[in-house]
Design an enzyme around this catalytic site. Structure first.
Site, PDB file in Angstrom:
ATOM      1  N   HIS A  52     -12.531   1.255 -11.789  1.00 56.26           N
ATOM      2  CA  HIS A  52     -12.975  -0.138 -11.724  1.00 56.26           C
ATOM      3  C   HIS A  52     -14.364  -0.208 -11.127  1.00 56.26           C
ATOM      4  O   HIS A  52     -14.768   0.684 -10.371  1.00 56.26           O
ATOM      5  CB  HIS A  52     -11.990  -0.989 -10.919  1.00 56.26           C
ATOM      6  CG  HIS A  52     -11.660  -0.414  -9.574  1.00 56.26           C
ATOM      7  ND1 HIS A  52     -10.748   0.608  -9.414  1.00 56.26           N
ATOM      8  CD2 HIS A  52     -12.133  -0.690  -8.343  1.00 56.26           C
ATOM      9  CE1 HIS A  52     -10.669   0.927  -8.136  1.00 56.26           C
ATOM     10  NE2 HIS A  52     -11.507   0.151  -7.454  1.00 56.26           N
ATOM     11  N   HIS A  60     -16.701  -2.646  -8.761  1.00 59.61           N
ATOM     12  CA  HIS A  60     -16.817  -3.832  -7.912  1.00 59.61           C
ATOM     13  C   HIS A  60     -18.138  -4.529  -8.240  1.00 59.61           C
ATOM     14  O   HIS A  60     -19.169  -3.874  -8.397  1.00 59.61           O
ATOM     15  CB  HIS A  60     -16.869  -3.428  -6.431  1.00 59.61           C
ATOM     16  CG  HIS A  60     -15.609  -2.796  -5.924  1.00 59.61           C
ATOM     17  ND1 HIS A  60     -14.641  -3.524  -5.270  1.00 59.61           N
ATOM     18  CD2 HIS A  60     -15.155  -1.518  -5.952  1.00 59.61           C
ATOM     19  CE1 HIS A  60     -13.655  -2.716  -4.909  1.00 59.61           C
ATOM     20  NE2 HIS A  60     -13.932  -1.489  -5.308  1.00 59.61           N
TER      21      HIS A  60
HETATM   22  P1  5GP Z   1     -11.192   0.723  -4.387  1.00 60.18           P
HETATM   23  O1  5GP Z   1     -11.113   0.884  -2.899  1.00 60.18           O
HETATM   24  O2  5GP Z   1     -10.153   1.562  -5.104  1.00 60.18           O
HETATM   25  O3  5GP Z   1     -12.569   0.919  -4.947  1.00 60.18           O
HETATM   26  O4  5GP Z   1     -10.884  -0.792  -4.639  1.00 60.18           O
HETATM   27  C1  5GP Z   1      -9.641  -1.326  -4.931  1.00 60.18           C
HETATM   28  C2  5GP Z   1      -9.818  -2.828  -4.842  1.00 60.18           C
HETATM   29  O5  5GP Z   1      -8.780  -3.445  -5.557  1.00 60.18           O
HETATM   30  C3  5GP Z   1      -9.780  -3.379  -3.418  1.00 60.18           C
HETATM   31  O6  5GP Z   1     -10.970  -4.095  -3.154  1.00 60.18           O
HETATM   32  C4  5GP Z   1      -8.540  -4.281  -3.415  1.00 60.18           C
HETATM   33  O7  5GP Z   1      -8.717  -5.448  -2.640  1.00 60.18           O
HETATM   34  C5  5GP Z   1      -8.363  -4.598  -4.886  1.00 60.18           C
HETATM   35  N1  5GP Z   1      -6.982  -4.812  -5.273  1.00 60.18           N
HETATM   36  C6  5GP Z   1      -5.926  -3.995  -4.998  1.00 60.18           C
HETATM   37  N2  5GP Z   1      -4.798  -4.484  -5.550  1.00 60.18           N
HETATM   38  C7  5GP Z   1      -5.159  -5.639  -6.205  1.00 60.18           C
HETATM   39  C8  5GP Z   1      -4.416  -6.603  -6.958  1.00 60.18           C
HETATM   40  O8  5GP Z   1      -3.216  -6.508  -7.149  1.00 60.18           O
HETATM   41  N3  5GP Z   1      -5.128  -7.651  -7.460  1.00 60.18           N
HETATM   42  C9  5GP Z   1      -6.469  -7.771  -7.287  1.00 60.18           C
HETATM   43  N4  5GP Z   1      -7.064  -8.859  -7.808  1.00 60.18           N
HETATM   44  N5  5GP Z   1      -7.194  -6.893  -6.558  1.00 60.18           N
HETATM   45  C10 5GP Z   1      -6.547  -5.829  -6.037  1.00 60.18           C
END
Ligand code: 5GP
Ligand code: ZN
Length: 138
Positions: A100, A102
């Site tokens: 993903h 951000h």
């Molecule tokens: P990472 O740390 O893997 O780059 O980011 C994962 C992101 O996904 C985090 O910012 C977290 O808040 C978001 N996230 C995790 N689970 C969900 C979810 O079920 N729905 C949404 N909208 N965001 C999620």
């Protein structure tokens, strides 16, 4: 779709989300725990665990989509800047193992993301490091 992957389910629309944009390649939704209001995450509909797995077509399409969402975010929120952030592996802060991007609205002096202390290279070291990486390009 990968079994038990929450982002696969969200991207496919099986779990509802606050969606900003959707096309055949990806869905862009609001992050559930935002760094700032409007913080979005772009989820490809195909499952790639991380950047090491992504294909060329998806990579091209999602960066273009991220640029469009970033422009919309700037206009809608009046932010001063935008960070695109994409974490790969736990050491890099990845917590959900479906690739993903951000898209984070930034305001002057919001202090949201840490800045790093700037390092340096010894004589000839930069060329060596660049060559080492280049040798592994596929
Ligand atoms: P990472 O740390 O893997 O780059 O980011 C994962 C992101 O996904 C985090 O910012 C977290 O808040 C978001 N996230 C995790 N689970 C969900 C979810 O079920 N729905 C949404 N909208 N965001 C999620
Ligand atoms: Zn997935």
């Amino acid at each position: 779709m990968q079994e038990n992957c929450i982002f696969c389910k969200i991207a496919a629309g099986e779990i509802p989300s606050a969606t900003i944009y959707e096309d055949e390649v990806c869905r862009v939704i609001l992050d559930i725990a935002p760094a700032a209001k409007g913080h979005a995450i772009l989820l490809p509909k195909k499952h790639f665990a991380n950047i090491f797995e992504i294909d060329k077509e998806t990579a091209g399409s999602i960066l273009y989509t991220a640029s469009r969402v970033a422009a919309a975010m700037k206009e809608a929120l009046g932010c001063d800047g935008i960070n695109l952030l994409q974490n790969n592996g736990p050491a890099a802060g990845q917590t959900v193992f479906h690739l993903h991007i951000h898209i984070i609205p930034r305001f002057e002096n919001d202090g949201l993301l840490p800045t790093w202390e700037q390092g340096s290279y010894a004589d000839g070291e930069a060329a060596e490091v660049a060559q080492k990486i280049q040798n592994c390009l596929k």
